[in-house]
Design a protein around this motif. Structure first.
Motif, mmCIF file in Angstrom:
data_model
loop_
_atom_site.group_PDB
_atom_site.id
_atom_site.type_symbol
_atom_site.label_atom_id
_atom_site.label_comp_id
_atom_site.label_asym_id
_atom_site.label_seq_id
_atom_site.Cartn_x
_atom_site.Cartn_y
_atom_site.Cartn_z
ATOM 1 N N VAL A 84 -11.680 45.419 -64.415
ATOM 2 C CA VAL A 84 -10.583 46.076 -65.119
ATOM 3 C C VAL A 84 -11.041 47.482 -65.482
ATOM 4 N N ALA A 85 -10.381 48.484 -64.917
ATOM 5 C CA ALA A 85 -10.713 49.874 -65.215
ATOM 6 C C ALA A 85 -10.109 50.248 -66.565
ATOM 7 N N LEU A 86 -10.888 50.899 -67.419
ATOM 8 C CA LEU A 86 -10.433 51.374 -68.723
ATOM 9 C C LEU A 86 -10.447 52.897 -68.683
ATOM 10 N N PHE A 87 -9.270 53.482 -68.539
ATOM 11 C CA PHE A 87 -9.128 54.940 -68.501
ATOM 12 C C PHE A 87 -8.463 55.332 -69.811
ATOM 13 N N MET A 88 -9.261 55.325 -70.860
ATOM 14 C CA MET A 88 -8.760 55.477 -72.225
ATOM 15 C C MET A 88 -9.674 56.385 -73.028
ATOM 16 N N ALA A 89 -9.061 57.059 -73.996
ATOM 17 C CA ALA A 89 -9.823 57.912 -74.903
ATOM 18 C C ALA A 89 -10.664 57.058 -75.855
ATOM 19 N N ASN A 90 -11.564 57.718 -76.539
ATOM 20 C CA ASN A 90 -12.446 57.069 -77.503
ATOM 21 C C ASN A 90 -11.677 56.806 -78.788
ATOM 22 N N ARG A 91 -11.131 55.608 -78.915
ATOM 23 C CA ARG A 91 -10.370 55.232 -80.103
ATOM 24 C C ARG A 91 -10.352 53.718 -80.231
ATOM 25 N N ALA A 92 -9.728 53.207 -81.242
ATOM 26 C CA ALA A 92 -9.769 51.776 -81.546
ATOM 27 C C ALA A 92 -9.262 50.914 -80.395
ATOM 28 N N GLU A 93 -8.193 51.320 -79.731
ATOM 29 C CA GLU A 93 -7.639 50.511 -78.645
ATOM 30 C C GLU A 93 -8.645 50.291 -77.520
ATOM 31 N N PHE A 94 -9.521 51.263 -77.295
ATOM 32 C CA PHE A 94 -10.561 51.082 -76.287
ATOM 33 C C PHE A 94 -11.439 49.890 -76.660
ATOM 34 N N PHE A 99 -13.294 44.344 -75.700
ATOM 35 C CA PHE A 99 -13.575 42.968 -76.126
ATOM 36 C C PHE A 99 -12.626 41.971 -75.466
ATOM 37 N N ALA A 100 -11.393 42.366 -75.189
ATOM 38 C CA ALA A 100 -10.438 41.490 -74.503
ATOM 39 C C ALA A 100 -10.923 41.178 -73.092
ATOM 40 N N VAL A 101 -11.387 42.202 -72.405
ATOM 41 C CA VAL A 101 -11.891 42.022 -71.048
ATOM 42 C C VAL A 101 -13.096 41.082 -71.072
ATOM 43 N N VAL A 133 -6.170 49.764 -67.391
ATOM 44 C CA VAL A 133 -5.590 49.959 -68.716
ATOM 45 C C VAL A 133 -5.829 51.425 -69.026
ATOM 46 N N PHE A 134 -4.742 52.158 -69.292
ATOM 47 C CA PHE A 134 -4.889 53.602 -69.445
ATOM 48 C C PHE A 134 -3.990 54.119 -70.553
ATOM 49 N N ASP A 135 -4.376 55.273 -71.086
ATOM 50 C CA ASP A 135 -3.541 55.964 -72.056
ATOM 51 C C ASP A 135 -2.358 56.564 -71.300
ATOM 52 N N ALA A 136 -1.187 56.441 -71.858
ATOM 53 C CA ALA A 136 0.018 56.950 -71.207
ATOM 54 C C ALA A 136 -0.092 58.443 -70.909
ATOM 55 N N ASP A 137 -0.748 59.206 -71.777
ATOM 56 C CA ASP A 137 -0.843 60.644 -71.534
ATOM 57 C C ASP A 137 -1.824 60.994 -70.412
ATOM 58 N N PRO A 183 -2.017 51.825 -75.225
ATOM 59 C CA PRO A 183 -2.342 51.814 -73.804
ATOM 60 C C PRO A 183 -1.233 51.173 -72.975
ATOM 61 N N ALA A 184 -1.176 51.516 -71.720
ATOM 62 C CA ALA A 184 -0.276 50.862 -70.776
ATOM 63 C C ALA A 184 -1.136 50.044 -69.816
ATOM 64 N N PHE A 185 -0.518 49.127 -69.106
ATOM 65 C CA PHE A 185 -1.244 48.219 -68.227
ATOM 66 C C PHE A 185 -0.562 48.177 -66.871
ATOM 67 N N LEU A 186 -1.332 48.152 -65.824
ATOM 68 C CA LEU A 186 -0.767 48.068 -64.482
ATOM 69 C C LEU A 186 -1.657 47.220 -63.613
#
Length: 191
Positions: A84-94, A99-101, A133-137, A183-186
């Motif tokens: 699962v690729a995590l393309f997310m900024a450094n924040r709580a959702e990451f 941990f979900a993964v 899982v990525f940030d919408a922006d 985050p969004a998921f695809l």
């Protein structure tokens, strides 16, 4: 100065995780990152685990978020061993997604948010991620922009989130409760 000075050193054993490598490891340790979080939730669930942008989460709250997201990932077909690729900024959702993964036994592939299209193409191709899982922006930076946009629009995602995509169920069920915030998921079409 020895960092263990004044503390008893836990038992150490020698392991051979690979044929050409022998390592020293703690004899008593959690089996996985998820097991470590589960143990911490049992022992210190009400203690502060995460602080981000003025918001605070306890270990129990962190675990609840991870459980909800893991349920959504599992409901979308992500299983143990999948990447699962995590393309997310450094924040709580990451942290929640990481941990979900771990919870479902999948492999997290963090990708820095400064990565550009050519680098993203290489990383996503190399890791063969089943999901992103990525940030919408960050959508515009993804290599498969048109595929992602059409999929997200088809699924009703306008701001990086469609809560209806993920079915929430009772917390007692194994990994079957989900709540994504920003985050969004695809799912990836590659296998």
């Amino acid at each position: 100065m020895n960092p263990w000075q004044g503390y008893p050193v836990p038992a150490i054993r020698v392991e051979a995780p690979f044929p050409d490598r022998v390592v020293r490891a703690f004899a008593q340790r959690p089996a996985s990152v998820h097991a470590m979080l589960a143990q911490t939730v049992r022992e210190r669930g009400s203690h502060e685990a995460l602080v981000c942008e003025g918001r605070r989460w306890t270990y129990a709250e962190l675990d609840e978020q991870a459980c909800r997201i893991a349920g959504g990932l599992a409901a979308r077909g992500v299983a143990a061993g999948d990447r699962v690729a995590l393309f997310m900024a450094n924040r709580a959702e990451f942290v929640f997604v990481l941990f979900a993964v771990q919870r479902i036994g999948a492999i997290a592939v963090p990708i820095g948010v400064r990565e550009v299209r050519a680098g993203l193409a290489f990383l996503l191709n190399q890791c063969a991620a089943k999901a992103i899982v990525f940030d919408a922006d960050l959508l515009e930076r993804l290599v498969v922009v048109s595929l992602l946009k059409s999929h997200l629009e088809r699924e009703g995602v306008r701001d990086g989130l469609n809560r209806e995509l993920f079915r929430p169920v009772a917390r007692g069920e194994n990994l079957q409760d989900l709540g994504l915030y920003r985050p969004a998921f695809l799912e990836s079409r590659r296998r």
